[in-house]
Design a protein around this motif. Structure first.
Motif, PDB file in Angstrom:
ATOM      1  N   LYS A 219       6.525  25.107  24.960  1.00  0.00           N
ATOM      2  CA  LYS A 219       6.972  26.121  25.917  1.00  0.00           C
ATOM      3  C   LYS A 219       5.799  26.947  26.434  1.00  0.00           C
ATOM      4  N   ALA A 220       4.809  27.167  25.581  1.00  0.00           N
ATOM      5  CA  ALA A 220       3.600  27.879  26.022  1.00  0.00           C
ATOM      6  C   ALA A 220       2.841  27.044  27.049  1.00  0.00           C
ATOM      7  N   ILE A 221       2.793  25.725  26.841  1.00  0.00           N
ATOM      8  CA  ILE A 221       2.148  24.827  27.802  1.00  0.00           C
ATOM      9  C   ILE A 221       2.865  24.890  29.145  1.00  0.00           C
ATOM     10  N   LYS A 222       4.188  24.860  29.100  1.00  0.00           N
ATOM     11  CA  LYS A 222       4.959  24.932  30.345  1.00  0.00           C
ATOM     12  C   LYS A 222       4.688  26.236  31.083  1.00  0.00           C
ATOM     13  N   GLU A 223       4.703  27.363  30.374  1.00  0.00           N
ATOM     14  CA  GLU A 223       4.452  28.656  31.014  1.00  0.00           C
ATOM     15  C   GLU A 223       3.037  28.715  31.580  1.00  0.00           C
ATOM     16  N   TYR A 224       2.084  28.151  30.885  1.00  0.00           N
ATOM     17  CA  TYR A 224       0.691  28.138  31.341  1.00  0.00           C
ATOM     18  C   TYR A 224       0.574  27.343  32.646  1.00  0.00           C
ATOM     19  N   MET A 225       1.221  26.199  32.709  1.00  0.00           N
ATOM     20  CA  MET A 225       1.127  25.366  33.909  1.00  0.00           C
ATOM     21  C   MET A 225       1.816  26.009  35.109  1.00  0.00           C
ATOM     22  N   VAL A 226       3.021  26.555  34.897  1.00  0.00           N
ATOM     23  CA  VAL A 226       3.757  27.106  36.042  1.00  0.00           C
ATOM     24  C   VAL A 226       3.157  28.424  36.520  1.00  0.00           C
ATOM     25  N   SER A 227       2.339  29.051  35.689  1.00  0.00           N
ATOM     26  CA  SER A 227       1.660  30.276  36.105  1.00  0.00           C
ATOM     27  C   SER A 227       0.351  29.983  36.834  1.00  0.00           C
ATOM     28  N   ASN A 228      -0.055  28.712  36.850  1.00  0.00           N
ATOM     29  CA  ASN A 228      -1.320  28.316  37.485  1.00  0.00           C
ATOM     30  C   ASN A 228      -1.103  27.033  38.284  1.00  0.00           C
ATOM     31  N   TYR A 231      -3.861  24.761  39.910  1.00  0.00           N
ATOM     32  CA  TYR A 231      -4.769  23.963  39.080  1.00  0.00           C
ATOM     33  C   TYR A 231      -4.069  22.710  38.550  1.00  0.00           C
ATOM     34  N   HIS A 232      -4.842  21.666  38.392  1.00  0.00           N
ATOM     35  CA  HIS A 232      -4.337  20.426  37.805  1.00  0.00           C
ATOM     36  C   HIS A 232      -5.022  20.215  36.457  1.00  0.00           C
ATOM     37  N   TYR A 233      -4.224  20.148  35.409  1.00  0.00           N
ATOM     38  CA  TYR A 233      -4.755  19.982  34.058  1.00  0.00           C
ATOM     39  C   TYR A 233      -4.484  18.570  33.567  1.00  0.00           C
ATOM     40  N   THR A 234      -5.442  18.004  32.861  1.00  0.00           N
ATOM     41  CA  THR A 234      -5.196  16.712  32.225  1.00  0.00           C
ATOM     42  C   THR A 234      -4.427  16.945  30.930  1.00  0.00           C
ATOM     43  N   LEU A 235      -3.770  15.906  30.464  1.00  0.00           N
ATOM     44  CA  LEU A 235      -3.045  16.016  29.201  1.00  0.00           C
ATOM     45  C   LEU A 235      -4.007  16.326  28.059  1.00  0.00           C
ATOM     46  N   GLU A 236      -5.179  15.756  28.125  1.00  0.00           N
ATOM     47  CA  GLU A 236      -6.169  15.996  27.072  1.00  0.00           C
ATOM     48  C   GLU A 236      -6.578  17.470  27.031  1.00  0.00           C
ATOM     49  N   ALA A 263       5.657  14.616  35.441  1.00  0.00           N
ATOM     50  CA  ALA A 263       6.867  14.617  36.268  1.00  0.00           C
ATOM     51  C   ALA A 263       7.452  16.021  36.356  1.00  0.00           C
ATOM     52  N   PHE A 264       7.411  16.762  35.246  1.00  0.00           N
ATOM     53  CA  PHE A 264       7.952  18.120  35.249  1.00  0.00           C
ATOM     54  C   PHE A 264       7.173  19.013  36.200  1.00  0.00           C
ATOM     55  N   ILE A 265       5.843  19.030  36.077  1.00  0.00           N
ATOM     56  CA  ILE A 265       5.052  19.966  36.876  1.00  0.00           C
ATOM     57  C   ILE A 265       5.052  19.561  38.346  1.00  0.00           C
ATOM     58  N   ARG A 266       5.141  18.283  38.611  1.00  0.00           N
ATOM     59  CA  ARG A 266       5.235  17.830  40.011  1.00  0.00           C
ATOM     60  C   ARG A 266       6.520  18.326  40.649  1.00  0.00           C
ATOM     61  N   SER A 267       7.624  18.167  39.952  1.00  0.00           N
ATOM     62  CA  SER A 267       8.900  18.657  40.470  1.00  0.00           C
ATOM     63  C   SER A 267       8.884  20.182  40.610  1.00  0.00           C
ATOM     64  N   TYR A 268       8.299  20.863  39.619  1.00  0.00           N
ATOM     65  CA  TYR A 268       8.239  22.330  39.670  1.00  0.00           C
ATOM     66  C   TYR A 268       7.422  22.792  40.871  1.00  0.00           C
ATOM     67  N   ARG A 269       6.287  22.126  41.127  1.00  0.00           N
ATOM     68  CA  ARG A 269       5.468  22.473  42.290  1.00  0.00           C
ATOM     69  C   ARG A 269       6.266  22.350  43.590  1.00  0.00           C
ATOM     70  N   ALA A 288       0.760  24.383  50.572  1.00  0.00           N
ATOM     71  CA  ALA A 288       0.271  23.216  49.823  1.00  0.00           C
ATOM     72  C   ALA A 288      -0.838  23.623  48.870  1.00  0.00           C
ATOM     73  N   GLY A 289      -1.762  24.465  49.349  1.00  0.00           N
ATOM     74  CA  GLY A 289      -2.861  24.916  48.499  1.00  0.00           C
ATOM     75  C   GLY A 289      -2.382  25.736  47.320  1.00  0.00           C
ATOM     76  N   LYS A 290      -1.347  26.530  47.519  1.00  0.00           N
ATOM     77  CA  LYS A 290      -0.842  27.385  46.442  1.00  0.00           C
ATOM     78  C   LYS A 290      -0.191  26.584  45.315  1.00  0.00           C
ATOM     79  N   VAL A 291       0.259  25.371  45.627  1.00  0.00           N
ATOM     80  CA  VAL A 291       0.869  24.543  44.579  1.00  0.00           C
ATOM     81  C   VAL A 291      -0.040  23.384  44.183  1.00  0.00           C
ATOM     82  N   GLY A 292      -1.344  23.517  44.515  1.00  0.00           N
ATOM     83  CA  GLY A 292      -2.315  22.573  43.975  1.00  0.00           C
ATOM     84  C   GLY A 292      -2.676  21.387  44.829  1.00  0.00           C
TER      85      GLY A 292
END
Length: 320
Positions: A219-228, A231-236, A263-269, A288-292
């Motif tokens: 859940k922390a990972i999800k919140e981190y991604m949707v707050s940024n 940016y595009h983060y790799t799984l690693e 798939a989650f972050i793409r749909s969220y964007r 477009a820029g605001k969602v990466g």
């Protein structure tokens, strides 16, 4: 008086009666982050069928124990998370069925996708056992045996989506009003008979639980991604930043949110972009820029794949 009315003090959120007519009562649950509507029908004495319609990530959960009340849930849309006091988390996915006793105290429950729609059958065992035994002499349903088989050792029994489960519940979502009363009786009896013969040992081998510590990391990972979103983060990178093994992260993320990280972050964007297209006059390239997305063409292609139309078509179709 309905079971829900008598037992509402056992739940953590505020539940209020909105309307009542004959055997139908409508309740509203109010939480910090949204609300839910529960439309409740008495089927037999001691048995209620409830349509659940929630738009929140919050969920009521039992704060005390109700040893003699069984709850059968079917998830039609969304996801349901239950966090048990032993540190494990279990998830009810679309099409799944669960059976649990309210004597098992949950630490927390929520809807990870912030919406949930389904049906619950709530059974007060002593009264229901008496009333069901008088329905038809040829029907033999032992509710206490059902409890002992499915919910032994305080477990939450979960059956993943099957054709049989779909058959029983799908028809409950489209019942004409004039036949509801009798139809509910038939469907509840069908459900109980079906559960009385399921092979518990086979189904229990397929259970998947997640540790609360891992769920918190996900859940922390999800919140981190949707707050940024820009940016595009790799799984690693996410695995290292949140100190969770890569394989465990991918498995647990899908368990919590029902899809992969990408798939989650793409749909969220795309959902976030759709909201900006509706609510602001910003250019499509700026959104477009605001969602990466630095490339507007790639953004438009991704948006159409998720939303079903191009960003410009969407803006024109939703303009007030």
């Amino acid at each position: 008086m309905s079971i829900l009315t008598r037992e509402k003090d056992y739940y953590s959120s505020e539940i209020s009666l909105v309307s009542q007519s004959g055997d139908c009562s409508v309740y509203k649950m109010s939480g910090d982050y949204g609300d839910g509507i529960m439309t409740c029908y008495q089927v037999f004495p001691g048995v209620e069928l409830i349509y659940n319609d929630f738009h929140t990530d919050d969920c009521f959960h039992n704060t005390h124990t109700c040893e003699d009340i069984m709850e059968i849930n079917h998830c039609r849309q969304g996801r349901f998370e239950c966090d048990f006091c032993d540190g494990s988390c279990v998830y009810l996915e679309e099409g799944d069925l669960s059976v649990n006793m309210l004597g098992v105290k949950a630490r927390n429950s929520c809807f990870p996708l912030e919406h949930y729609h389904g049906v619950s059958v709530v059974i007060e065992l002593p009264e229901a056992a008496r009333s069901i035994s008088r329905v038809l002499s040829d029907i033999s349903i032992d509710l206490y045996d059902l409890r002992d088989r499915l919910c032994a050792n305080n477990r939450c029994f979960i059956m993943r989506a099957t054709d049989s489960v779909e058959h029983i519940f799908s028809e409950l979502y489209k019942v004409p009003d004039k036949i509801k009363k009798g139809y509910f009786k038939l469907k509840v009896l069908e459900l109980l008979l079906f559960l009385s013969v399921v092979d518990v040992s086979v189904i229990l081998e397929r259970r998947r639980y997640f540790q609360k510590s891992q769920v918190d990391s996900i859940k922390a990972i999800k919140e981190y991604m949707v707050s940024n979103l820009e940016y595009h983060y790799t799984l690693e990178e996410l695995s290292v930043r949140f100190d969770i093994p890569l394989t465990a992260m991918k498995l647990c993320f899908k368990g919590v949110f029902g899809t992969s990280v990408y798939a989650f972050i793409r749909s969220y964007r795309m959902q976030a972009a759709a909201a900006m297209l509706r609510r602001s006059g910003e250019s499509i390239s700026s959104i477009a820029g605001k969602v990466g997305y630095v490339n507007s063409s790639k953004f438009a292609a991704a948006f159409k794949e998720v939303i079903g139309m191009s960003p410009l078509e969407y803006r024109n179709n939703t303009a007030s």
